[in-house]
Design an enzyme around this catalytic site. Structure first.
Site, short mmCIF file in Angstrom:
data_model
loop_
_atom_site.label_atom_id
_atom_site.label_comp_id
_atom_site.label_asym_id
_atom_site.label_seq_id
_atom_site.Cartn_x
_atom_site.Cartn_y
_atom_site.Cartn_z
N ASN A 95 0.82 -1.21 0.00
CA ASN A 95 0.00 0.00 0.00
C ASN A 95 0.86 1.26 0.00
OD1 ASN A 95 -2.46 -1.42 0.25
ND2 ASN A 95 -2.35 -1.41 2.48
N LEU A 96 0.22 2.35 -0.33
CA LEU A 96 0.77 3.67 -0.01
C LEU A 96 -0.05 4.22 1.15
CD1 LEU A 96 2.77 5.93 -0.75
CD2 LEU A 96 0.94 6.93 -2.14
N ASP A 97 0.63 4.59 2.23
CA ASP A 97 -0.04 5.12 3.41
C ASP A 97 -0.14 6.64 3.34
OD1 ASP A 97 -0.11 2.54 4.37
OD2 ASP A 97 1.46 2.83 5.87
N GLY A 149 1.43 -1.24 3.88
CA GLY A 149 0.85 -2.55 3.59
C GLY A 149 1.52 -3.59 4.46
N ASN A 192 5.46 -4.15 4.68
CA ASN A 192 6.10 -3.77 5.95
C ASN A 192 6.88 -4.94 6.55
OD1 ASN A 192 4.76 -1.34 5.63
ND2 ASN A 192 3.24 -1.74 7.22
N ASN A 226 -2.90 -9.90 17.76
CA ASN A 226 -3.00 -9.01 18.91
C ASN A 226 -4.14 -9.48 19.80
OD1 ASN A 226 -5.44 -7.99 17.83
ND2 ASN A 226 -4.43 -6.22 16.90
N ALA A 259 2.08 -1.86 24.34
CA ALA A 259 3.17 -1.42 25.22
C ALA A 259 3.40 -2.38 26.39
CB ALA A 259 2.87 -0.02 25.76
N ASP A 261 3.94 -4.83 12.57
CA ASP A 261 4.63 -5.48 11.45
C ASP A 261 6.12 -5.63 11.74
OD1 ASP A 261 2.25 -5.67 10.01
OD2 ASP A 261 2.51 -3.67 9.18
N SER A 264 9.88 3.75 9.74
CA SER A 264 10.15 3.55 11.17
C SER A 264 10.85 2.23 11.47
CB SER A 264 8.84 3.60 11.96
OG SER A 264 8.06 2.43 11.73
#
Length: 281
Positions: free
Chosen positions: A10-12, A38, A42, A175, A199, A229, A268
């Site tokens: 994807n493009l974010d 995406g 990622n 998750n 966290a 990711d 990131s």
């Protein structure tokens, strides 16, 4: 270490705002950024930056957004030779709102991702495999069925999958919300199940019994996009490297924590040196 990823590209489009909107609310004062994203892309880049040699199977549109979506993977050496260009559908786009604490809301327009079919896959997938659920389920399950080695499934976004797929996976990553969706079905196979808790860290289970857990190092989070990711790429690299379960969880938690300290999904993602430096701190 060679890894194949079958997944989304994807493009974010990321709007960083003073707060996240409630239903029907308009929030102003945001700043806009564009990043490659995406889940498949990622996780492929995450594993590549952590030391693996990764090839990605996916689909983009015949448009300028595809160039942006693939740019960082090209820069860091992910093999994109199996990424096909669709002449009719656009490149996938994720619309992401982020608040000052790093929390986010995401809406995805899948575009070409939903046109990745089993026919695009090789007859056998020889390398360790990572999949997610942002492609058609038929394609994801076909990829898992054609894999001859280690298989990791990140069951996100949550949706019903076959019992055969759950039993085939050597590693399932979900998750807490996704774990609740799947319930006991996650633990019926012989593989490992990792439940991430943001966290608070992550826990690993084997046949329903918790076998290891870890908490991430303290960091100042600014954008959680891509942190999950980063965790998936890291836990696969760690397990294929032969790390013990607790050590692998600590490594993956540190990778996810580092990703949350920077804006964007792919920009990131940390290197192995950065993860090891954080763990040694």
């Amino acid at each position: 270490m060679n890894i194949t990823v079958v997944g989304s590209i994807n493009l974010d489009l990321v709007a960083t705002a003073p707060s996240l909107p409630a239903a029907g609310e308009t929030v102003t004062g945001a700043t806009l950024a564009r990043h490659p994203g995406g889940k498949g892309a990622n996780q492929a880049l995450a594993a590549e930056k952590l030391g693996a040699e990764v090839d990605l199977i996916g689909r983009v549109g015949n448009d300028a957004m595809a160039d942006e979506a693939l740019a960082l993977m090209e820069e860091f050496g992910v093999d994109l030779s199996k990424v096909e260009v669709d002449v009719a559908a656009p490149t996938g786009v994720a619309l992401i709102a982020v608040d000052p604490h790093g929390e986010n809301q995401i809406v995805v327009a899948a575009g070409a991702n939903h046109l990745v079919t089993p026919e695009q896959l090789p007859a056998r997938i020889e390398c360790p495999l990572i999949v997610q659920l942002e492609l058609p389920l038929e394609t994801v399950e076909a990829a898992v069925g054609r894999a001859v080695g280690f298989v990791c499934a990140n069951l996100a976004p949550a949706q019903p999958v076959s019992e055969a797929m759950l039993r085939r996976c050597d590693l399932i990553v979900v998750n807490e919300i996704e774990a609740e969706f799947y319930g006991d079905a996650l633990h019926r196979g012989g593989g490992r199940v990792v439940v991430t808790q943001g966290a608070r860290g992550a826990e690993m289970y084997h046949r329903g019994v918790k076998t290891a857990w870890a908490t991430p190092p303290e960091v100042v989070a600014i954008d959680a996009t891509g942190a999950g990711d980063a965790f998936v790429g890291a836990i696969v690299v760690a397990m294929l490297d032969g790390m013990e379960p607790k050590e692998a969880l600590e490594f993956a938690c540190a990778a996810g924590a580092l990703a949350a300290t920077r804006a964007g999904a792919q920009p990131s993602l940390p290197t192995r040196d950065e993860v090891e430096a954080l763990l040694a701190r």
